[in-house]
Motif scaffolding. Structure first.
Motif, PDB file in Angstrom:
ATOM      1  N   LEU A  66      11.639  -1.279  -3.709  1.00 20.12           N
ATOM      2  CA  LEU A  66      10.726  -0.161  -3.490  1.00 20.12           C
ATOM      3  C   LEU A  66       9.427  -0.405  -4.243  1.00 20.12           C
ATOM      4  O   LEU A  66       9.437  -0.730  -5.433  1.00 20.12           O
ATOM      5  N   ASP A  68       6.102   1.753  -5.014  1.00 15.00           N
ATOM      6  CA  ASP A  68       5.631   3.138  -4.942  1.00 15.00           C
ATOM      7  C   ASP A  68       6.580   3.981  -4.099  1.00 15.00           C
ATOM      8  O   ASP A  68       6.168   4.713  -3.203  1.00 15.00           O
ATOM      9  N   GLN A  69       7.877   3.838  -4.363  1.00 12.77           N
ATOM     10  CA  GLN A  69       8.962   4.581  -3.721  1.00 12.77           C
ATOM     11  C   GLN A  69       9.084   4.311  -2.217  1.00 12.77           C
ATOM     12  O   GLN A  69       9.757   5.038  -1.499  1.00 12.77           O
ATOM     13  N   LYS A  70       8.448   3.252  -1.729  1.00 12.81           N
ATOM     14  CA  LYS A  70       8.534   2.909  -0.306  1.00 12.81           C
ATOM     15  C   LYS A  70       9.215   1.544  -0.157  1.00 12.81           C
ATOM     16  O   LYS A  70       8.828   0.580  -0.819  1.00 12.81           O
ATOM     17  N   ASN A  71      10.203   1.478   0.718  1.00 10.34           N
ATOM     18  CA  ASN A  71      10.926   0.239   0.977  1.00 10.34           C
ATOM     19  C   ASN A  71       9.957  -0.802   1.526  1.00 10.34           C
ATOM     20  O   ASN A  71       9.318  -0.595   2.556  1.00 10.34           O
ATOM     21  N   ILE A  72       9.858  -1.933   0.844  1.00 14.13           N
ATOM     22  CA  ILE A  72       8.908  -2.971   1.267  1.00 14.13           C
ATOM     23  C   ILE A  72       9.231  -3.502   2.664  1.00 14.13           C
ATOM     24  O   ILE A  72       8.352  -3.976   3.365  1.00 14.13           O
ATOM     25  N   GLN A  73      10.484  -3.377   3.096  1.00 19.74           N
ATOM     26  CA  GLN A  73      10.865  -3.822   4.439  1.00 19.74           C
ATOM     27  C   GLN A  73      10.163  -3.008   5.525  1.00 19.74           C
ATOM     28  O   GLN A  73      10.071  -3.445   6.664  1.00 19.74           O
ATOM     29  N   THR A  74       9.661  -1.828   5.166  1.00 21.42           N
ATOM     30  CA  THR A  74       8.999  -0.982   6.163  1.00 21.42           C
ATOM     31  C   THR A  74       7.477  -1.154   6.163  1.00 21.42           C
ATOM     32  O   THR A  74       6.794  -0.539   6.974  1.00 21.42           O
ATOM     33  N   TYR A  75       6.954  -1.988   5.268  1.00 18.45           N
ATOM     34  CA  TYR A  75       5.505  -2.215   5.227  1.00 18.45           C
ATOM     35  C   TYR A  75       5.047  -2.916   6.508  1.00 18.45           C
ATOM     36  O   TYR A  75       5.703  -3.846   6.980  1.00 18.45           O
ATOM     37  N   GLN A  76       3.934  -2.504   7.033  1.00 17.15           N
ATOM     38  CA  GLN A  76       3.300  -3.193   8.153  1.00 17.15           C
ATOM     39  C   GLN A  76       2.545  -4.409   7.600  1.00 17.15           C
ATOM     40  O   GLN A  76       2.255  -4.485   6.408  1.00 17.15           O
ATOM     41  N   GLU A  79      -0.476  -3.588   5.555  1.00 14.70           N
ATOM     42  CA  GLU A  79      -0.135  -3.033   4.241  1.00 14.70           C
ATOM     43  C   GLU A  79       0.265  -4.148   3.276  1.00 14.70           C
ATOM     44  O   GLU A  79      -0.105  -4.123   2.098  1.00 14.70           O
TER      45      GLU A  79
END
Length: 188
Positions: A66, A68-76, A79
């Motif tokens: 994560l 900033d609390q966001k799963n890096i697998q979901t980054y475009q 991003e």
């Protein structure tokens, strides 16, 4: 920026670390901004793998990374590019220099990705501090490995970052050059 590993375990290391205690793998770990974290472990235990996962050039793991609390697998892709240009910098173990470009040209790559973060004169200042001014206009592929490591360190410092990831950045430097490089990194 906040980086958190949540039960992260590389698939190639799964059999080794599923039931074995580790300070990094298969646990919850916060990487604090501004902290110096040195990971010392035997060869084959995943140090380079960790760096590659953090920089998101490997995704063969279970668990979550994560940012900033966001799963890096979901980054475009955009991003990820912004993350690498403005928040994460890296010194790869294999350095990833372009051998046909000069030392200066290799350093310039990170400095000019977007709006220059530093004036070009900073290259000369950093090169002088690390004792490689004499090779700035030499092709990187003709430099010694220790000189190439110093080129890669300067390149990583020439861009904005919140986290600097380094994979054995001093392995081919003598004690004095290691001290100089560490001092330069610490000053940034």
């Amino acid at each position: 920026m906040n980086i958190e590993l949540q039960t992260l375990l590389p698939i190639p290391l799964r059999d080794r670390f599923t039931n074995r205690r580790s300070a990094v793998w298969n646990t919850v770990l916060q990487l604090e901004k501004g902290a110096y974290i040195k990971i010392k472990a035997p060869s084959g235990s995943g140090k380079t793998t960790l760096i590659h996962i953090l920089y998101h050039i490997r995704s063969d793991y279970q668990g979550f990374l994560l940012i900033d609390q966001k799963n890096i697998q979901t980054y475009q892709e955009e991003e990820l590019a912004t993350l690498r240009q403005n928040r994460l910098s890296i010194v790869f173990q294999d350095l990833r220099l372009f051998p046909n470009l000069t030392a200066r040209e290799n350093m310039e790559l990170n400095r000019v990705l977007q709006k220059p973060f530093y004036p070009a004169s900073v290259i000369e200042e950093m090169a002088a501090e690390l004792g490689i001014s004499h090779i700035l206009d030499q092709e990187a592929g003709l430099c010694s490995y220790g000189e190439q490591q110093r080129i890669a360190i300067i390149r990583a410092l020439l861009q904005p970052f919140e986290y600097l990831l380094m994979d054995e950045p001093f392995s081919h430097l003598d004690q004095e050059n290691t001290r100089k490089a560490a001092a330069l990194i610490d000053a940034e």
